[in-house]
Design a protein around this motif. Structure first.
Motif, mmCIF file in Angstrom:
data_model
loop_
_atom_site.group_PDB
_atom_site.id
_atom_site.type_symbol
_atom_site.label_atom_id
_atom_site.label_comp_id
_atom_site.label_asym_id
_atom_site.label_seq_id
_atom_site.Cartn_x
_atom_site.Cartn_y
_atom_site.Cartn_z
ATOM 1 N N GLN A 71 0.811 -1.211 0.000
ATOM 2 C CA GLN A 71 0.000 0.000 0.000
ATOM 3 C C GLN A 71 0.853 1.273 0.000
ATOM 4 O O GLN A 71 0.441 2.300 -0.550
ATOM 5 C CB GLN A 71 -0.938 -0.001 1.212
ATOM 6 C CG GLN A 71 -2.011 -1.074 1.167
ATOM 7 C CD GLN A 71 -2.921 -0.935 -0.036
ATOM 8 O OE1 GLN A 71 -3.380 0.154 -0.355
ATOM 9 N NE2 GLN A 71 -3.185 -2.035 -0.721
ATOM 10 N N GLY A 72 2.030 1.210 0.590
ATOM 11 C CA GLY A 72 2.905 2.372 0.582
ATOM 12 C C GLY A 72 3.363 2.724 -0.819
ATOM 13 O O GLY A 72 3.320 3.891 -1.233
ATOM 14 N N ARG A 73 3.791 1.707 -1.561
ATOM 15 C CA ARG A 73 4.213 1.929 -2.953
ATOM 16 C C ARG A 73 3.046 2.333 -3.825
ATOM 17 O O ARG A 73 3.189 3.148 -4.738
ATOM 18 C CB ARG A 73 4.875 0.664 -3.502
ATOM 19 C CG ARG A 73 6.266 0.381 -2.944
ATOM 20 C CD ARG A 73 6.783 -0.950 -3.450
ATOM 21 N NE ARG A 73 6.816 -0.994 -4.908
ATOM 22 C CZ ARG A 73 6.897 -2.128 -5.609
ATOM 23 N NH1 ARG A 73 6.938 -3.305 -4.976
ATOM 24 N NH2 ARG A 73 6.942 -2.095 -6.924
ATOM 25 N N VAL A 74 1.883 1.772 -3.551
ATOM 26 C CA VAL A 74 0.680 2.147 -4.306
ATOM 27 C C VAL A 74 0.410 3.639 -4.140
ATOM 28 O O VAL A 74 0.182 4.366 -5.118
ATOM 29 C CB VAL A 74 -0.549 1.338 -3.834
ATOM 30 C CG1 VAL A 74 -1.829 1.921 -4.431
ATOM 31 C CG2 VAL A 74 -0.413 -0.122 -4.227
ATOM 32 N N ALA A 75 0.456 4.089 -2.899
ATOM 33 C CA ALA A 75 0.174 5.498 -2.611
ATOM 34 C C ALA A 75 1.184 6.420 -3.285
ATOM 35 O O ALA A 75 0.821 7.443 -3.878
ATOM 36 C CB ALA A 75 0.160 5.733 -1.105
ATOM 37 N N LEU A 76 2.480 6.047 -3.230
ATOM 38 C CA LEU A 76 3.520 6.888 -3.830
ATOM 39 C C LEU A 76 3.367 6.967 -5.345
ATOM 40 O O LEU A 76 3.443 8.061 -5.935
ATOM 41 C CB LEU A 76 4.900 6.334 -3.475
ATOM 42 C CG LEU A 76 5.373 6.555 -2.031
ATOM 43 C CD1 LEU A 76 6.690 5.819 -1.785
ATOM 44 C CD2 LEU A 76 5.537 8.041 -1.741
#
Length: 225
Positions: A71-76
């Protein structure tokens, strides 16, 4: 003979000079405008292609991040896509993808944020309408009925209007507004193609509220408004 030809050439040259003195500036102006417009069009096309290519690369990064459930990479990746290429189709598609991934992960707020962005910023009316319907469904699940009703009463692409009215009828029923719900269902029923099976579901809802559905059934005053 040579003198005669020289005089004839000189006369033609004088005529050309006279013509150019009179029309040279307008002709040059037109050529500059036409050629400049052609160059601008080519430049715009190249810029559009470059934007689409770069947006597609970032959209792929979003997809990879979603598949890895990071989810962190998705958000970025999604934030970068919105910032740099928010007007592209790829950004709208990514927003719907991000919302589904967030919802599957139980991140309802993140799903709502992605759908709200698509509803507000997607260039294509179909993507905006899809985002609104999905966002309304999340509001309904959270019992945020006023928010859901406000969304469903907004603008939708023509092919989504019947679905929006049907879902609005569901919300109005939950709010205890039976007559308004009937009006919304009637709108949906009349807007749906009679060959669609979904129309029978809307008819069932109307029948459950005591309203018969026939080819001549007219929308109520509330639905007409």
């Amino acid at each position: 003979m040579a003198t005669h030809l020289d005089l004839e050439e000189q006369e033609q040259l004088d005529q050309f000079k006279h013509f150019w003195n009179q029309w040279g500036t307008p002709i040059t102006t037109v050529l500059v405008v036409v050629l400049g417009g052609f160059a601008a069009w080519n430049g715009w096309q190249l810029w559009q292609q470059r934007q689409a290519t770069q947006a597609a690369a970032l959209a792929d990064a979003v997809t990879v991040a979603v598949q890895s459930q990071d989810q962190g990479r998705v958000a970025l990746a999604f934030e970068e896509l919105k910032k740099e290429y928010g007007a592209t189709v790829q950004a709208s598609q990514a927003a719907l993808q991000v919302a589904k991934a967030a919802q599957d992960a139980g991140k309802t707020d993140a799903a709502k944020a992605a759908l709200q962005w698509a509803a507000d910023h997607a260039e294509d009316a179909g993507y905006r309408s899809t985002a609104k319907l999905r966002l309304a469904a999340l509001h309904i699940q959270a019992q945020e009925l006023d928010a859901a009703a406000a969304l469903l009463q907004g603008d939708f692409a023509p092919e989504f209007k019947a679905l929006a009215q049907d879902r609005l009828g569901d919300v109005l029923q939950l709010q205890g507004k039976t007559q308004e719900a009937i009006a919304a269902y009637q709108q949906a029923w009349h807007q749906l193609d009679e060959r669609l099976e979904y129309r029978a579901l809307v008819a069932y809802k109307l029948n459950a509220l005591g309203i018969a559905t026939t080819a001549t059934t007219a929308p109520t005053t509330e639905s007409a408004s």
